[in-house]
Design a protein around this motif. Structure first.
Motif, PDB file in Angstrom:
ATOM      1  N   TYR A 177      -9.277   8.269   2.316  1.00  0.00           N
ATOM      2  CA  TYR A 177      -8.840   9.460   3.034  1.00  0.00           C
ATOM      3  C   TYR A 177      -8.813   9.190   4.541  1.00  0.00           C
ATOM      4  O   TYR A 177      -9.761   8.634   5.100  1.00  0.00           O
ATOM      5  CB  TYR A 177      -9.755  10.644   2.711  1.00  0.00           C
ATOM      6  CG  TYR A 177      -9.623  11.066   1.272  1.00  0.00           C
ATOM      7  CD1 TYR A 177      -8.582  11.881   0.861  1.00  0.00           C
ATOM      8  CD2 TYR A 177     -10.525  10.605   0.312  1.00  0.00           C
ATOM      9  CE1 TYR A 177      -8.442  12.244  -0.474  1.00  0.00           C
ATOM     10  CE2 TYR A 177     -10.395  10.957  -1.019  1.00  0.00           C
ATOM     11  CZ  TYR A 177      -9.353  11.792  -1.408  1.00  0.00           C
ATOM     12  OH  TYR A 177      -9.211  12.135  -2.731  1.00  0.00           O
ATOM     13  N   ILE A 178      -7.705   9.586   5.167  1.00  0.00           N
ATOM     14  CA  ILE A 178      -7.490   9.317   6.584  1.00  0.00           C
ATOM     15  C   ILE A 178      -7.239  10.653   7.285  1.00  0.00           C
ATOM     16  O   ILE A 178      -6.199  11.279   7.078  1.00  0.00           O
ATOM     17  CB  ILE A 178      -6.287   8.376   6.784  1.00  0.00           C
ATOM     18  CG1 ILE A 178      -6.493   7.076   5.989  1.00  0.00           C
ATOM     19  CG2 ILE A 178      -6.065   8.081   8.266  1.00  0.00           C
ATOM     20  CD1 ILE A 178      -5.261   6.199   5.904  1.00  0.00           C
ATOM     21  N   PRO A 179      -8.170  11.126   8.101  1.00  0.00           N
ATOM     22  CA  PRO A 179      -7.998  12.429   8.765  1.00  0.00           C
ATOM     23  C   PRO A 179      -6.926  12.378   9.857  1.00  0.00           C
ATOM     24  O   PRO A 179      -6.823  11.413  10.605  1.00  0.00           O
ATOM     25  CB  PRO A 179      -9.377  12.703   9.376  1.00  0.00           C
ATOM     26  CG  PRO A 179     -10.313  11.733   8.711  1.00  0.00           C
ATOM     27  CD  PRO A 179      -9.488  10.538   8.375  1.00  0.00           C
TER      28      PRO A 179
ATOM     29  N   LYS B 180       0.837  -1.191   0.000  1.00  0.00           N
ATOM     30  CA  LYS B 180       0.000   0.000   0.000  1.00  0.00           C
ATOM     31  C   LYS B 180       0.881   1.253   0.000  1.00  0.00           C
ATOM     32  O   LYS B 180       2.099   1.176   0.167  1.00  0.00           O
ATOM     33  CB  LYS B 180      -0.907   0.008   1.233  1.00  0.00           C
ATOM     34  CG  LYS B 180      -1.981  -1.066   1.227  1.00  0.00           C
ATOM     35  CD  LYS B 180      -2.810  -1.020   2.503  1.00  0.00           C
ATOM     36  CE  LYS B 180      -3.945  -2.043   2.462  1.00  0.00           C
ATOM     37  NZ  LYS B 180      -4.715  -2.045   3.738  1.00  0.00           N
ATOM     38  N   ALA B 181       0.245   2.399  -0.169  1.00  0.00           N
ATOM     39  CA  ALA B 181       0.944   3.678  -0.084  1.00  0.00           C
ATOM     40  C   ALA B 181       0.250   4.549   0.945  1.00  0.00           C
ATOM     41  O   ALA B 181      -0.980   4.627   0.979  1.00  0.00           O
ATOM     42  CB  ALA B 181       0.962   4.374  -1.438  1.00  0.00           C
ATOM     43  N   LEU B 182       1.040   5.200   1.788  1.00  0.00           N
ATOM     44  CA  LEU B 182       0.527   6.187   2.721  1.00  0.00           C
ATOM     45  C   LEU B 182       1.053   7.544   2.254  1.00  0.00           C
ATOM     46  O   LEU B 182       2.257   7.812   2.323  1.00  0.00           O
ATOM     47  CB  LEU B 182       1.000   5.885   4.144  1.00  0.00           C
ATOM     48  CG  LEU B 182       0.425   6.778   5.242  1.00  0.00           C
ATOM     49  CD1 LEU B 182      -1.093   6.608   5.334  1.00  0.00           C
ATOM     50  CD2 LEU B 182       1.086   6.471   6.587  1.00  0.00           C
ATOM     51  N   VAL B 183       0.162   8.377   1.764  1.00  0.00           N
ATOM     52  CA  VAL B 183       0.539   9.653   1.157  1.00  0.00           C
ATOM     53  C   VAL B 183       0.170  10.778   2.114  1.00  0.00           C
ATOM     54  O   VAL B 183      -0.996  10.909   2.508  1.00  0.00           O
ATOM     55  CB  VAL B 183      -0.169   9.851  -0.193  1.00  0.00           C
ATOM     56  CG1 VAL B 183       0.235  11.172  -0.825  1.00  0.00           C
ATOM     57  CG2 VAL B 183       0.139   8.687  -1.132  1.00  0.00           C
TER      58      VAL B 183
ATOM     59  N   ILE C 215      -3.362  10.961   3.937  1.00  0.00           N
ATOM     60  CA  ILE C 215      -3.515  11.672   5.201  1.00  0.00           C
ATOM     61  C   ILE C 215      -3.888  13.117   4.908  1.00  0.00           C
ATOM     62  O   ILE C 215      -3.188  13.822   4.174  1.00  0.00           O
ATOM     63  CB  ILE C 215      -2.210  11.645   6.020  1.00  0.00           C
ATOM     64  CG1 ILE C 215      -1.837  10.197   6.388  1.00  0.00           C
ATOM     65  CG2 ILE C 215      -2.338  12.511   7.264  1.00  0.00           C
ATOM     66  CD1 ILE C 215      -2.708   9.580   7.463  1.00  0.00           C
ATOM     67  N   VAL C 216      -4.998  13.586   5.473  1.00  0.00           N
ATOM     68  CA  VAL C 216      -5.470  14.947   5.217  1.00  0.00           C
ATOM     69  C   VAL C 216      -5.702  15.675   6.530  1.00  0.00           C
ATOM     70  O   VAL C 216      -5.985  15.069   7.562  1.00  0.00           O
ATOM     71  CB  VAL C 216      -6.766  14.946   4.377  1.00  0.00           C
ATOM     72  CG1 VAL C 216      -6.489  14.492   2.955  1.00  0.00           C
ATOM     73  CG2 VAL C 216      -7.844  14.077   5.021  1.00  0.00           C
ATOM     74  N   GLY C 217      -5.572  17.009   6.452  1.00  0.00           N
ATOM     75  CA  GLY C 217      -5.787  17.847   7.624  1.00  0.00           C
ATOM     76  C   GLY C 217      -6.754  18.965   7.317  1.00  0.00           C
ATOM     77  O   GLY C 217      -7.855  18.723   6.821  1.00  0.00           O
ATOM     78  N   GLU C 218      -6.333  20.209   7.561  1.00  0.00           N
ATOM     79  CA  GLU C 218      -7.222  21.351   7.394  1.00  0.00           C
ATOM     80  C   GLU C 218      -7.671  21.547   5.950  1.00  0.00           C
ATOM     81  O   GLU C 218      -8.743  22.104   5.705  1.00  0.00           O
ATOM     82  CB  GLU C 218      -6.523  22.625   7.889  1.00  0.00           C
ATOM     83  CG  GLU C 218      -6.272  22.648   9.391  1.00  0.00           C
ATOM     84  CD  GLU C 218      -5.584  23.916   9.829  1.00  0.00           C
ATOM     85  OE1 GLU C 218      -5.276  24.756   8.941  1.00  0.00           O
ATOM     86  OE2 GLU C 218      -5.359  24.093  11.040  1.00  0.00           O
ATOM     87  N   THR C 219      -6.865  21.114   4.996  1.00  0.00           N
ATOM     88  CA  THR C 219      -7.203  21.292   3.578  1.00  0.00           C
ATOM     89  C   THR C 219      -7.849  20.035   2.981  1.00  0.00           C
ATOM     90  O   THR C 219      -7.802  19.830   1.773  1.00  0.00           O
ATOM     91  CB  THR C 219      -5.946  21.654   2.771  1.00  0.00           C
ATOM     92  OG1 THR C 219      -4.968  20.605   2.927  1.00  0.00           O
ATOM     93  CG2 THR C 219      -5.355  22.971   3.239  1.00  0.00           C
ATOM     94  N   ALA C 220      -8.471  19.225   3.827  1.00  0.00           N
ATOM     95  CA  ALA C 220      -9.023  17.939   3.376  1.00  0.00           C
ATOM     96  C   ALA C 220     -10.012  18.097   2.222  1.00  0.00           C
ATOM     97  O   ALA C 220      -9.973  17.331   1.250  1.00  0.00           O
ATOM     98  CB  ALA C 220      -9.699  17.223   4.543  1.00  0.00           C
TER      99      ALA C 220
END
Length: 355
Positions: free
Chosen positions: A76-78, A2-5, A52-57
């Protein structure tokens, strides 16, 4: 595999651009930096990517979608707060399961992709494999120390006194052994869980950690200077293509791309240059290593070695270079004001004034 981006983070070094846009979506050669990474993962045979997403999800989701256009299935993983790369692995633990994975920082750019690196990891399966490159100032990076045989013997994040000039590139490959390591580390002086410390924990526990020193081109596009340099590098590889309209009074020299719907009127374009769809260049000069986004307008101006994002206009301002211009920007001349020289001159002076 897998890839974790990683596509979170505030992108403070690219402000004010990143006040309104995710840093991973700032384009080079009119394509988001993140997209180059996703394409590299797909080319390496990866089919599942956790982003991996944050405020700009919301912006990342809108741009990437379900990943189909890249040949990937995206989940998508917050990450509520950017607490470090090792923390991102902890957050993604359930999705990663017991699969091997490649962790890819979404604002990194590697010419030539990562296929050979992934193939090597699949063959040998060390607990971790890291990518290294020599840098002028390693204090800004994670740094690896190798012994005379080339084995990794130590790592440190942003050291004050680096033991080598080998910086960790933003691509890491791991087996599930890393999950225990990220749980074992403590926050650094920056208050983050560093992936560098997790790899050091693997070393300390006797696990195999391999490294590859890349000889190709790598950049962390976290600031304007590096962004312009990556834009230059990508543009060096473009091939001439004129799909838009170029009138008889204009000249295009070298590797110039004019997308469909773009117009060049009474202008000179010297490549490598990319001009986006719907853009108009009129009575202007656009010089080498410039990318102009979609639906822009450049009139009576000169632009060189710059990035102009979509829906922006430059009108009558002479020459612009080494610049990153955001979306929906208007660049115009300043209002004319009277000028005067105030002088106190001694006897027998000679003064030349250019006004």
């Amino acid at each position: 595999m897998k890839a974790l981006v990683l596509a979170g983070g505030a992108g403070t070094r690219l402000r004010p651009i990143t006040h309104t846009s995710a840093k991973q979506l700032v384009p080079v050669a009119n394509k988001a930096v993140l997209f180059y990474g996703l394409e590299s993962l797909a080319d390496a045979g990866v089919t599942e990517a956790g982003v991996i997403v944050g405020e700009t999800a919301d912006e990342i989701r809108a741009a990437v979608g379900d990943g189909t256009r890249f040949g990937l299935h995206v989940t998508y993983i917050p990450q509520e707060r950017p607490l470090g790369l090792a923390h991102a692995v902890i957050v993604a633990r359930d999705w990663l399961g017991d699969d091997d994975f490649v962790m890819y920082l979404g604002d990194n750019f590697i010419v030539g992709g990562i296929t050979a690196l992934v193939d090597e990891f699949r063959r040998t399966r060390p607990a971790a494999q890291i990518l290294l490159t020599r840098v002028a100032d390693p204090r800004a990076f994670g740094v690896a120390e190798l012994d005379q045989a080339g084995n990794v013997v130590g790592l440190e994040e942003k050291p004050r006194n680096p033991r080598s000039d080998l910086a960790l590139v933003g691509v890491y490959l791991f087996t599930p052994a890393v999950h225990a390591a990220v749980r074992a580390v403590r926050p650094s002086r920056r208050g983050e869980l560093e992936i560098t410390d997790a790899v050091q924990h693997l070393l300390d526990s006797g696990a195999e950690v391999r490294s590859t020193i890349i000889k190709g081109y790598w950049k962390d596009t976290g600031n304007v200077v590096d962004m312009l340099e990556v834009n230059r590098t990508v543009l060096e590889g473009v091939e001439r293509r004129i799909d838009g309209e170029v009138d008889e009074a204009s000249e295009t020299v070298g590797r110039v791309v004019v997308e469909a719907g773009a117009r060049v009127v009474r202008s000179r374009i010297v490549g490598p240059v990319v001009i986006g769809a719907g853009t108009e260049i009129r009575d202007s000069y656009v010089g080498p290593f410039t990318s102009v986004g979609e639906h822009c307008r450049i009139t009576d101006s000169e632009v060189e070695f710059s990035i102009v994002l979509r829906d922006s206009s430059i009108e009558g301002v002479g020459r612009i270079e080494n610049s990153l211009i955001g979306r929906h920007v208007e660049v115009t001349p300043a209002p004319g004001v009277p000028t005067a020289h105030r002088l106190v001159l001694g006897d027998h002076s000679k003064v030349q004034i250019h006004s």
